[in-house]
Design a protein around this motif. Sequence first.
Motif, PDB file in Angstrom:
ATOM      1  N   SER A 141       0.830  -1.207   0.000  1.00 37.52           N
ATOM      2  CA  SER A 141       0.000   0.000   0.000  1.00 37.52           C
ATOM      3  C   SER A 141       0.862   1.253   0.000  1.00 37.52           C
ATOM      4  N   PRO A 142       0.483   2.259  -0.797  1.00 39.53           N
ATOM      5  CA  PRO A 142       1.216   3.534  -0.772  1.00 39.53           C
ATOM      6  C   PRO A 142       0.914   4.339   0.495  1.00 39.53           C
ATOM      7  N   THR A 143      -0.130   3.915   1.226  1.00 37.91           N
ATOM      8  CA  THR A 143      -0.515   4.620   2.448  1.00 37.91           C
ATOM      9  C   THR A 143       0.268   4.063   3.628  1.00 37.91           C
ATOM     10  N   SER A 144       1.046   4.888   4.274  1.00 38.81           N
ATOM     11  CA  SER A 144       1.865   4.429   5.400  1.00 38.81           C
ATOM     12  C   SER A 144       1.184   4.674   6.737  1.00 38.81           C
ATOM     13  N   ASN A 145       0.176   5.561   6.734  1.00 44.04           N
ATOM     14  CA  ASN A 145      -0.490   5.909   7.989  1.00 44.04           C
ATOM     15  C   ASN A 145      -1.985   6.083   7.752  1.00 44.04           C
ATOM     16  N   TYR A 146      -2.762   5.194   8.348  1.00 41.34           N
ATOM     17  CA  TYR A 146      -4.211   5.274   8.211  1.00 41.34           C
ATOM     18  C   TYR A 146      -4.779   6.128   9.338  1.00 41.34           C
ATOM     19  N   THR A 147      -5.657   7.064   8.981  1.00 48.00           N
ATOM     20  CA  THR A 147      -6.240   7.987   9.961  1.00 48.00           C
ATOM     21  C   THR A 147      -7.750   8.080   9.759  1.00 48.00           C
ATOM     22  N   PRO A 148      -8.490   8.481  10.794  1.00 48.25           N
ATOM     23  CA  PRO A 148      -9.945   8.663  10.653  1.00 48.25           C
ATOM     24  C   PRO A 148     -10.297   9.636   9.537  1.00 48.25           C
ATOM     25  N   ASP A 149      -9.493  10.695   9.369  1.00 43.07           N
ATOM     26  CA  ASP A 149      -9.767  11.663   8.302  1.00 43.07           C
ATOM     27  C   ASP A 149      -9.692  11.003   6.929  1.00 43.07           C
ATOM     28  N   LYS A 150      -8.721  10.123   6.778  1.00 42.24           N
ATOM     29  CA  LYS A 150      -8.576   9.422   5.501  1.00 42.24           C
ATOM     30  C   LYS A 150      -9.777   8.506   5.269  1.00 42.24           C
ATOM     31  N   PHE A 151     -10.212   7.826   6.323  1.00 42.25           N
ATOM     32  CA  PHE A 151     -11.383   6.951   6.209  1.00 42.25           C
ATOM     33  C   PHE A 151     -12.624   7.755   5.850  1.00 42.25           C
ATOM     34  N   ASP A 152     -12.776   8.943   6.467  1.00 41.10           N
ATOM     35  CA  ASP A 152     -13.921   9.814   6.170  1.00 41.10           C
ATOM     36  C   ASP A 152     -13.926  10.202   4.690  1.00 41.10           C
ATOM     37  N   LEU A 153     -12.764  10.548   4.180  1.00 44.25           N
ATOM     38  CA  LEU A 153     -12.645  10.950   2.783  1.00 44.25           C
ATOM     39  C   LEU A 153     -13.038   9.805   1.864  1.00 44.25           C
ATOM     40  N   TRP A 154     -12.507   8.617   2.131  1.00 41.40           N
ATOM     41  CA  TRP A 154     -12.831   7.453   1.295  1.00 41.40           C
ATOM     42  C   TRP A 154     -14.326   7.164   1.301  1.00 41.40           C
ATOM     43  N   CYS A 155     -14.919   7.208   2.469  1.00 43.56           N
ATOM     44  CA  CYS A 155     -16.330   6.843   2.592  1.00 43.56           C
ATOM     45  C   CYS A 155     -17.269   7.916   2.052  1.00 43.56           C
ATOM     46  N   SER A 156     -16.783   9.138   1.923  1.00 44.71           N
ATOM     47  CA  SER A 156     -17.609  10.209   1.377  1.00 44.71           C
ATOM     48  C   SER A 156     -17.855  10.008  -0.115  1.00 44.71           C
ATOM     49  N   LYS A 157     -16.860   9.439  -0.809  1.00 49.15           N
ATOM     50  CA  LYS A 157     -16.984   9.167  -2.240  1.00 49.15           C
ATOM     51  C   LYS A 157     -16.293   7.840  -2.563  1.00 49.15           C
ATOM     52  N   PRO A 158     -16.865   6.724  -2.135  1.00 47.02           N
ATOM     53  CA  PRO A 158     -16.197   5.429  -2.306  1.00 47.02           C
ATOM     54  C   PRO A 158     -15.880   5.074  -3.751  1.00 47.02           C
ATOM     55  N   GLU A 159     -16.743   5.525  -4.680  1.00 45.95           N
ATOM     56  CA  GLU A 159     -16.480   5.216  -6.084  1.00 45.95           C
ATOM     57  C   GLU A 159     -15.218   5.911  -6.582  1.00 45.95           C
ATOM     58  N   LYS A 160     -14.901   7.073  -6.017  1.00 46.57           N
ATOM     59  CA  LYS A 160     -13.699   7.814  -6.408  1.00 46.57           C
ATOM     60  C   LYS A 160     -12.442   7.203  -5.785  1.00 46.57           C
ATOM     61  N   TYR A 161     -12.594   6.647  -4.576  1.00 48.33           N
ATOM     62  CA  TYR A 161     -11.435   6.127  -3.848  1.00 48.33           C
ATOM     63  C   TYR A 161     -11.446   4.600  -3.779  1.00 48.33           C
ATOM     64  N   LEU A 162     -12.020   3.984  -4.800  1.00 53.38           N
ATOM     65  CA  LEU A 162     -12.149   2.525  -4.801  1.00 53.38           C
ATOM     66  C   LEU A 162     -10.783   1.834  -4.711  1.00 53.38           C
ATOM     67  N   ASN A 163      -9.795   2.342  -5.436  1.00 58.38           N
ATOM     68  CA  ASN A 163      -8.462   1.728  -5.404  1.00 58.38           C
ATOM     69  C   ASN A 163      -7.850   1.799  -4.014  1.00 58.38           C
ATOM     70  N   GLN A 164      -8.004   2.948  -3.354  1.00 60.05           N
ATOM     71  CA  GLN A 164      -7.453   3.113  -2.004  1.00 60.05           C
ATOM     72  C   GLN A 164      -8.157   2.190  -1.006  1.00 60.05           C
ATOM     73  N   ILE A 165      -9.467   2.071  -1.159  1.00 57.07           N
ATOM     74  CA  ILE A 165     -10.239   1.206  -0.261  1.00 57.07           C
ATOM     75  C   ILE A 165      -9.838  -0.253  -0.456  1.00 57.07           C
ATOM     76  N   TYR A 166      -9.727  -0.659  -1.721  1.00 61.17           N
ATOM     77  CA  TYR A 166      -9.320  -2.041  -2.013  1.00 61.17           C
ATOM     78  C   TYR A 166      -7.932  -2.321  -1.433  1.00 61.17           C
ATOM     79  N   THR A 167      -7.019  -1.378  -1.633  1.00 61.79           N
ATOM     80  CA  THR A 167      -5.651  -1.565  -1.149  1.00 61.79           C
ATOM     81  C   THR A 167      -5.598  -1.618   0.377  1.00 61.79           C
ATOM     82  N   PHE A 168      -6.448  -0.838   1.031  1.00 57.34           N
ATOM     83  CA  PHE A 168      -6.514  -0.887   2.493  1.00 57.34           C
ATOM     84  C   PHE A 168      -6.876  -2.290   2.967  1.00 57.34           C
ATOM     85  N   PHE A 169      -7.899  -2.873   2.374  1.00 59.29           N
ATOM     86  CA  PHE A 169      -8.336  -4.207   2.789  1.00 59.29           C
ATOM     87  C   PHE A 169      -7.366  -5.306   2.367  1.00 59.29           C
TER      88      PHE A 169
END
Length: 198
Positions: A141-169
Amino acid sequence: RYEELIRPTAWKLFLKTLSFNENVTLRKWIEETFQKRENFKKKLFEVKAKFLQQQTQSKDSKDEKAFSNFEENSSIKHLIEIDVERTYGDIKLFKDEYIREIEVDTLYVFSQENSPTSYKQGMNEILAMFIHSFYPFYTTSPTSNYTPDKFDLWCSKPEKYLNQIYTFFHDENEFQSDLYYLLYNAMKGIGSDKNVIT
């Protein structure tokens, strides 16, 4: 194929390491996954520290109990190492020292966290099945630090951040944590809600 990409999630749902009910949301899945991973890292650190402490005490102390505890845990760890070395030795993946270390540490943490079950021969085969099925889908994952703000952003527009969400899981750095809870729920029994980790 798309159905292959969701295989790890399907297994997590089947083994109840992810919630599945009328109240479930993407944010809940993310939070559950994040919390489990943090919990496992804490368990791993504590178990390793305890083993080293017992090792030191067994050498420096005449306390028979301290020596006995270390001998018992050392024997369990040695048995795990032997079993892991024998597990699917004909498959390249299981000859990798990184994978073997993951197997040993995961099984040893399970043995220490789940008394009196501890470790039994055959658990290595079950864990290996998960590794073989899951590992191809986990990536760096290119994300080294997961934060609530990042989760909020992903969940606000999941279709836009689908790659990031998939990579998180499917974050390779968190592969071992996910394996632990799959193993735990498989060993404790998926049919009994009081036994599984939620």
